[in-house]
Structures are given as structure tokens and as C-alpha cells.
Design a protein around this motif. Structure first.
Motif, short mmCIF file in Angstrom:
data_model
loop_
_atom_site.label_atom_id
_atom_site.label_comp_id
_atom_site.label_asym_id
_atom_site.label_seq_id
_atom_site.Cartn_x
_atom_site.Cartn_y
_atom_site.Cartn_z
N PRO A 104 21.32 -4.84 10.33
CA PRO A 104 20.43 -4.34 10.06
C PRO A 104 19.97 -4.08 8.64
CG PRO A 104 21.10 -2.85 10.92
CD PRO A 104 22.06 -3.47 11.03
N MET A 105 20.11 -3.90 7.92
CA MET A 105 20.02 -3.37 6.58
C MET A 105 21.05 -3.59 5.92
SD MET A 105 18.48 0.05 4.76
CE MET A 105 16.66 -0.24 5.37
N GLU A 106 20.37 -4.09 4.42
CA GLU A 106 21.94 -4.22 3.27
C GLU A 106 22.95 -2.88 2.82
OE1 GLU A 106 20.62 -6.78 0.06
OE2 GLU A 106 19.31 -8.00 1.55
N LEU A 107 23.58 -3.32 2.85
CA LEU A 107 24.82 -1.74 2.62
C LEU A 107 24.71 -1.31 1.39
CD1 LEU A 107 27.04 -0.48 3.76
CD2 LEU A 107 29.09 -1.48 1.88
N ASN A 108 23.62 0.00 0.75
CA ASN A 108 24.14 0.69 -0.52
C ASN A 108 21.97 0.81 -0.89
OD1 ASN A 108 26.61 2.45 -0.27
ND2 ASN A 108 27.09 0.15 -1.53
N VAL A 109 21.38 -0.05 -0.52
CA VAL A 109 20.02 -0.39 -0.51
C VAL A 109 19.50 1.10 -0.98
CG1 VAL A 109 18.00 -1.09 0.12
CG2 VAL A 109 19.53 -2.93 0.67
N LYS A 110 18.99 1.54 -1.95
CA LYS A 110 17.71 2.28 -2.14
C LYS A 110 16.28 1.55 -2.48
CE LYS A 110 21.30 5.33 -2.47
NZ LYS A 110 21.77 6.12 -1.23
N LEU A 111 15.50 1.52 -1.51
CA LEU A 111 14.46 1.25 -1.44
C LEU A 111 13.45 2.24 -2.21
CD1 LEU A 111 14.01 -0.75 2.62
CD2 LEU A 111 14.43 -1.38 0.00
N GLN A 112 12.61 1.81 -2.60
CA GLN A 112 11.57 2.77 -3.57
C GLN A 112 10.19 2.16 -2.73
OE1 GLN A 112 12.67 4.89 -5.52
NE2 GLN A 112 14.68 5.00 -5.30
N PRO A 113 9.15 4.01 -2.76
CA PRO A 113 7.94 3.03 -2.82
C PRO A 113 7.45 1.86 -3.86
CG PRO A 113 8.51 5.23 -2.85
CD PRO A 113 9.24 4.73 -3.35
N SER A 154 2.76 4.02 4.87
CA SER A 154 1.11 4.12 4.65
C SER A 154 0.57 3.41 3.30
CB SER A 154 1.13 5.41 3.80
OG SER A 154 1.79 5.72 2.32
N ALA A 155 2.28 2.62 2.42
CA ALA A 155 1.48 1.35 1.81
C ALA A 155 2.89 0.62 1.56
CB ALA A 155 1.26 2.46 0.49
N PRO A 156 2.67 -0.37 2.60
CA PRO A 156 3.57 -1.29 2.50
C PRO A 156 3.99 -2.04 1.07
CG PRO A 156 2.92 -1.24 4.32
CD PRO A 156 2.17 -0.01 3.97
N THR A 157 5.24 -2.52 0.75
CA THR A 157 4.82 -3.60 -0.29
C THR A 157 5.81 -4.63 0.50
OG1 THR A 157 7.20 -3.01 -0.95
CG2 THR A 157 4.73 -2.07 -2.12
N THR A 158 6.34 -6.54 -0.54
CA THR A 158 6.10 -7.24 0.05
C THR A 158 7.70 -7.38 0.19
OG1 THR A 158 6.73 -7.90 -2.60
CG2 THR A 158 4.99 -8.56 -1.01
N VAL A 159 8.61 -6.46 -0.95
CA VAL A 159 9.63 -5.86 -0.27
C VAL A 159 10.29 -5.01 0.88
CG1 VAL A 159 11.89 -4.80 -1.22
CG2 VAL A 159 10.58 -5.68 -3.10
N HIS A 160 9.69 -4.08 1.15
CA HIS A 160 9.70 -3.46 2.59
C HIS A 160 9.34 -4.41 3.41
CE1 HIS A 160 7.69 0.09 0.19
NE2 HIS A 160 9.13 -0.29 -0.46
N TYR A 161 8.54 -4.85 3.47
CA TYR A 161 7.53 -6.35 4.30
C TYR A 161 9.34 -7.40 5.23
CZ TYR A 161 5.85 -9.46 6.87
OH TYR A 161 5.03 -10.58 8.54
N SER A 162 10.08 -7.47 4.03
CA SER A 162 11.09 -8.37 3.99
C SER A 162 12.01 -7.85 4.80
CB SER A 162 11.51 -8.68 2.27
OG SER A 162 12.05 -7.97 1.89
N HIS A 163 12.54 -6.51 4.36
CA HIS A 163 13.37 -5.83 4.82
C HIS A 163 13.02 -5.37 6.72
CE1 HIS A 163 16.43 -4.51 1.94
NE2 HIS A 163 15.35 -4.53 0.62
N LEU A 164 11.54 -4.92 6.99
CA LEU A 164 11.28 -5.12 8.50
C LEU A 164 11.77 -6.02 9.51
CD1 LEU A 164 8.20 -3.39 9.62
CD2 LEU A 164 8.42 -5.64 10.13
N LEU A 165 11.71 -7.77 8.11
CA LEU A 165 11.65 -8.44 9.40
C LEU A 165 13.21 -8.32 9.30
CD1 LEU A 165 8.70 -11.69 7.54
CD2 LEU A 165 9.41 -10.48 8.97
N ARG A 166 14.14 -8.48 8.35
CA ARG A 166 15.85 -8.38 8.30
C ARG A 166 16.08 -7.56 9.49
NH1 ARG A 166 20.65 -9.00 5.69
NH2 ARG A 166 22.18 -7.91 5.86
N VAL A 167 15.85 -6.61 9.88
CA VAL A 167 15.93 -5.80 11.08
C VAL A 167 15.65 -6.41 12.71
CG1 VAL A 167 15.32 -3.12 12.74
CG2 VAL A 167 15.08 -3.62 10.13
#
Length: 268
Positions: A104-113, A154-167
Motif C-alpha cells: 500500500p505504500m513504498e518502503l521508507n517514503v517520508k512524505l512532506q506537506p 487540510s492541504a493535499p498535493t498532487t504527490v499525496h493524491y498519487s499515494h492515495l491512489l496507490r492504496v
């Protein structure tokens, strides 16, 4: 409920309990949906008749579907699945392809705002994420990524949305997986906790996680960011154990409502 002889549980406001010489009856109520179970069949029939006298109700028979959870029974135990709920979620997401992923998520990913560009309309992200939050209550394998994605609600980005689609693609590939609750399982709690020290580089707070088994049945789990900064990995582990201890204390009380006596300490 009280007029029918039930007593509200002191530990769960949705649970009502009735005891008699013939046995114990439990009623779990969620808005207009309920589960009635127990070993006093006469009283269960009485309760159903009383409810029909006061409300327009439908008896759906043995438990097969409840709040999106599909239940199937075999001689060995019970299977819980969410295939229909996930199918509906994928239909709303309209991914546009049939790809699946192994995790559901790539290994060692550190998402930032600040990763990626802000979404011009975050409504879709929030709508899909809300469905994942509910699903994570019953799917332990997405608990961690859902917790991570919740921090950008509260403030999602295109990167966050791509990780949501991965789930979502992970759920598509694991849609037939189920939780199994064996009939022959013991009624002893087994509990495990872990912590990831300073897991969030933006605020240096650690992550707590735990899971609880009743015999061989997984019944509770959580992933949650700690409320304060831990100055060592040992401190982070202790905070995780404290979170688990609170959950175990509540579960022991709840099992007492079910008529299960636990006389020995629970090992963490």
C-alpha cells in the motif's frame, strides 16, 4: 432497550446486555442497524417481537452483512471481508486503469506537506480518504498508509493524491483477502506494540502502533502519531506501550460484559 430488560454497558454506549438463568444476550446498536446474539434463544425472540411492536423493522436473519462488513460462517469459524465496499470505492475513484501494486505504500517514503503542487480542488482527495479511514478500521494492512495520508487532509498535493491512489490499487489487488476468526480460539488476550522513533522529520514526533489478538483472532489495531516528542527510542516504545495498555484495559472490561472472565494479567 431498558424496557425490554437490557442494561447499557458502562464501557461501550452502543452495547446493551441482558442476563438470565438461561444465558446472556448482547445487542449492538448503530443508529438503525443492530446485531443481536447470545445463548438465550427465547429472549432473543422476545426482543425481536418487542422491537417490531414499536418500530418498523426487518429481521435479516443470520449475520451476513453489517455496515459494509461481509460475514460468512463455516464449521471452522467466521470470515470477515469488505469486497463489496471496496468495489464501490474503486467505482467512485474511477482510476482509469486496472493496475495493482503489492504494497500500500513504498518502503521508507517520508512524505512532506510541501511535496508536489497543491490540488486546486481537494474535495476528491478528502472524499476518497474518508472512505479509506472507515475501511482502515477493518483492514489492518492499510492502517499505516491511511495514518500517513491523514496528515495532509487540510492541504493535499498532487504527490499525496498519487499515494492515495496507490492504496486504492493495493486494495484492488487484495480485494478477496479476509480476516478469519476461528471457533476453537482461546479467550486469552495477546498484545503487541511497536514504535518508530522520530518518524516524522517535520516535527520529530514518533509513531505508535499496536495489535491485539483474542486467542488466534485479530480484534484491534492502531497506528497513531505520538502527542509529544520522545527524546529516545526507549521513550517512544514506552509511549506506544502506554497506548496499548489503555486499549487492553478497555478490552478486558468489554470482555467482562460478554461474560468472559479474565483472571490473569495480559502479557504485552
Amino acid at each position: 432497550m431498558t424496557a425490554a430488560g437490557f442494561s447499557p454497558s458502562a464501557h461501550d454506549p452502543a452495547l446493551f446486555v441482558h442476563t438470565s438463568p438461561r444465558g446472556r444476550t448482547l445487542l449492538l446498536l448503530y443508529v438503525v442497524d443492530m446485531i443481536i446474539t447470545g445463548d438465550d434463544s427465547e429472549y432473543i425472540a422476545f426482543v425481536k417481537a418487542r422491537l417490531r411492536d414499536h418500530f418498523l423493522m426487518t429481521d435479516l436473519g443470520p449475520l451476513l452483512y453489517f455496515l459494509g462488513i461481509e460475514v460468512s460462517s463455516t464449521s471452522d469459524g467466521f470470515y470477515y471481508s469488505w469486497e463489496k465496499y471496496i468495489q464501490d470505492l474503486l467505482a467512485r475513484a474511477a482510476l482509469g486503469d486496472e493496475r495493482t501494486v503489492e504494497t500500500p505504500m513504498e518502503l521508507n517514503v517520508k512524505l512532506q506537506p510541501t511535496d508536489g503542487d497543491l490540488l486546486s480542488d481537494p474535495t476528491r482527495y478528502r472524499h476518497l480518504f474518508g472512505s479509506l479511514v472507515y475501511l482502515a478500521v477493518t483492514r489492518p494492512n492499510i492502517s499505516y498508509p491511511v495514518h500517513i495520508l491523514s496528515q495532509f487532509f487540510s492541504a493535499p498535493t498532487t504527490v499525496h493524491y498519487s499515494h492515495l491512489l496507490r492504496v486504492l490499487r493495493y486494495l484492488r489487488g487484495t480485494i478477496t483477502r479476509r480476516l478469519f476468526f476461528p471457533r476453537s480460539s482461546s479467550l486469552q488476550l495477546q498484545c503487541y506494540s511497536d514504535a518508530m522513533w522520530a518518524s516524522d522529520p517535520s516535527d520529530c514526533r514518533s509513531l505508535s502502533a499496536y495489535c491485539v489478538f483474542l486467542g488466534g483472532s485479530l480484534i484491534a489495531w492502531k497506528t497513531k502519531k505520538q502527542t509529544a516528542v520522545s527524546r529516545s527510542s526507549v521513550e517512544a516504545e514506552l509511549r506506544a506501550m502506554a497506548l496499548l495498555t489503555a486499549e487492553v484495559t478497555w478490552l478486558r472490561w468489554l470482555l467482562m460484559d460478554f461474560g468472559v472472565s479474565i483472571s490473569t494479567p495480559t502479557l504485552v
